[in-house]
Write an enzyme that holds these catalytic residues in place. Sequence first.
Site, PDB file in Angstrom:
ATOM      1  N   LYS A 139      19.162  30.284   6.472  1.00 31.56           N
ATOM      2  CA  LYS A 139      19.913  29.330   5.652  1.00 31.56           C
ATOM      3  C   LYS A 139      20.123  28.044   6.438  1.00 31.56           C
ATOM      4  CE  LYS A 139      24.301  29.194   3.023  1.00 31.56           C
ATOM      5  NZ  LYS A 139      25.467  30.042   2.650  1.00 31.56           N
ATOM      6  N   SER A 188      26.315  30.532  -2.160  1.00 32.34           N
ATOM      7  CA  SER A 188      25.630  29.319  -1.761  1.00 32.34           C
ATOM      8  C   SER A 188      24.281  29.580  -1.110  1.00 32.34           C
ATOM      9  CB  SER A 188      26.511  28.512  -0.804  1.00 32.34           C
ATOM     10  OG  SER A 188      26.762  29.212   0.414  1.00 32.34           O
ATOM     11  N   SER A 233      29.024  34.161  -0.638  1.00 29.60           N
ATOM     12  CA  SER A 233      27.767  33.407  -0.646  1.00 29.60           C
ATOM     13  C   SER A 233      26.531  34.219  -0.296  1.00 29.60           C
ATOM     14  CB  SER A 233      27.864  32.214   0.305  1.00 29.60           C
ATOM     15  OG  SER A 233      28.747  31.242  -0.217  1.00 29.60           O
TER      16      SER A 233
END
Length: 471
Positions: free
Chosen positions: A82, A156, A180
């Site tokens: 990420k 996210s 997330s």
Amino acid sequence: MASSVHISSLDIVQLHEQYTANRLSPLDVVRHVYEKIASYHDKAVWIHLIPESEALIRAEELLKKYHSKPLPPLFGIPFSVKDSIDIAGHPTTLACPSFEYVAKATAPAITRILDAGGILIGKTNLDQFATGLAGVRSPYGIPRCVFDADYISGGSSSGSAVSVAASLVSFTVCTDTGGSTRVPAALNGVVGMKPTLGIISTEGLFPACKNIDCVCIIARTIDDAEDVWNVMKGFDENDVYARRELPTWDPWHDPIRFGIPDANFLRGLSPVYAEAFDQTAVAIEKGLRCVKTYFDYVPFESANQMLYDSSIVSQRLLAFEPYIKSHGLEALHPAIKSTFQVAADNNFSATGAYQDIFTLALHRRQAEIQFRSIDVLVVPSTVGHFTIAELEEDHMARNKVMGKFTNFVNMLDLCAVSVPVGWWENKNGRYLPFGVTVIGQAGKDKEIMAFGKKLMEMPKLRLQGSKAFQI
């Protein structure tokens, strides 16, 4: 050069077996991965891809290093990261071009993976500033659900989840402050592991809420997630929230006692999710012969509200204070701008912050008491699955409600894993996954993964006919 070797699965366990038996080379896997990435329709998955030539050089180096030697646990395993986690020499953007910087050091959790033989493929898209649960808040595009592009991927860690679910990599390293990892994993039918706070270093992760941020794993199987968890965990004295020791709790009972929220707390579920969760609870009780136990869900629900409705949200202002001072809020995605503006307008006081600290401590103790009656908590991973169009009709409210069963986990210092347990038919006639989250006390990571594996081994639910719902 294209790979001529057929690769049916990127699961870690299977790749490791093939490598050990010399039936497969990391060079073949790297070529296969880049072919898949080139042909995959959703180009919003990635923010920064490592050039294929560099990944092949890495594969060749691993082959030379471990020739005629025992292979490390992640030898030749392709993975993504990420883009809120630092990798030396590569940009970190947090999905905000004006925030971008080039990292000087690699996050320790990533270093552990590289030392164990992992091959980095790229950095993935995310909700800007890792703030959101829908996956639609990025100037780099909107990653879509792998099963139907009309539907959100969740966030996210949006690009991370899609990179795994689409079999572009074997696993991803992502983050979780309020859901997330668990939400996008559930919406894309993969495993999302949120470990106990403090057992995996968060150094090199740009913080959202530093004391409850967590470096996490998304993989296709529990075994794969556990393999990566074993590699990444370890005490890091540079991480001020790293734990030398974990709490000691009683062993789980036999049969396992599982708790689910009272019906009043499940009212916000979409009709098809409500039906799926009811059937899952029955399957756990009858199929796995576990004992459904009633308990007080109020402290969990109360803690859930505090992530964005208390002074805790001010941590985001603190983390991004230098950026805000130099750039203001104008360059941010409208939803992120609104979140930060509301937090600033609330102007939380020091006395209010201390009151929130004490209130959260009370909820933690109350939750601890509830775990005397249960071994594990099972909840829906989120309330439903929105289309992108539905989400954008009321993006703030619908994004917030998606965290109904996730925000409290970090707040209450619990560990959790989201696992797929079934399918439901959407209005396009396509089947989308339904997932539940298994939640345990701090340090019960192995137990929740073992229980999650049992849930994944149950016969999969299959619900036909979608039912719309409104938030």
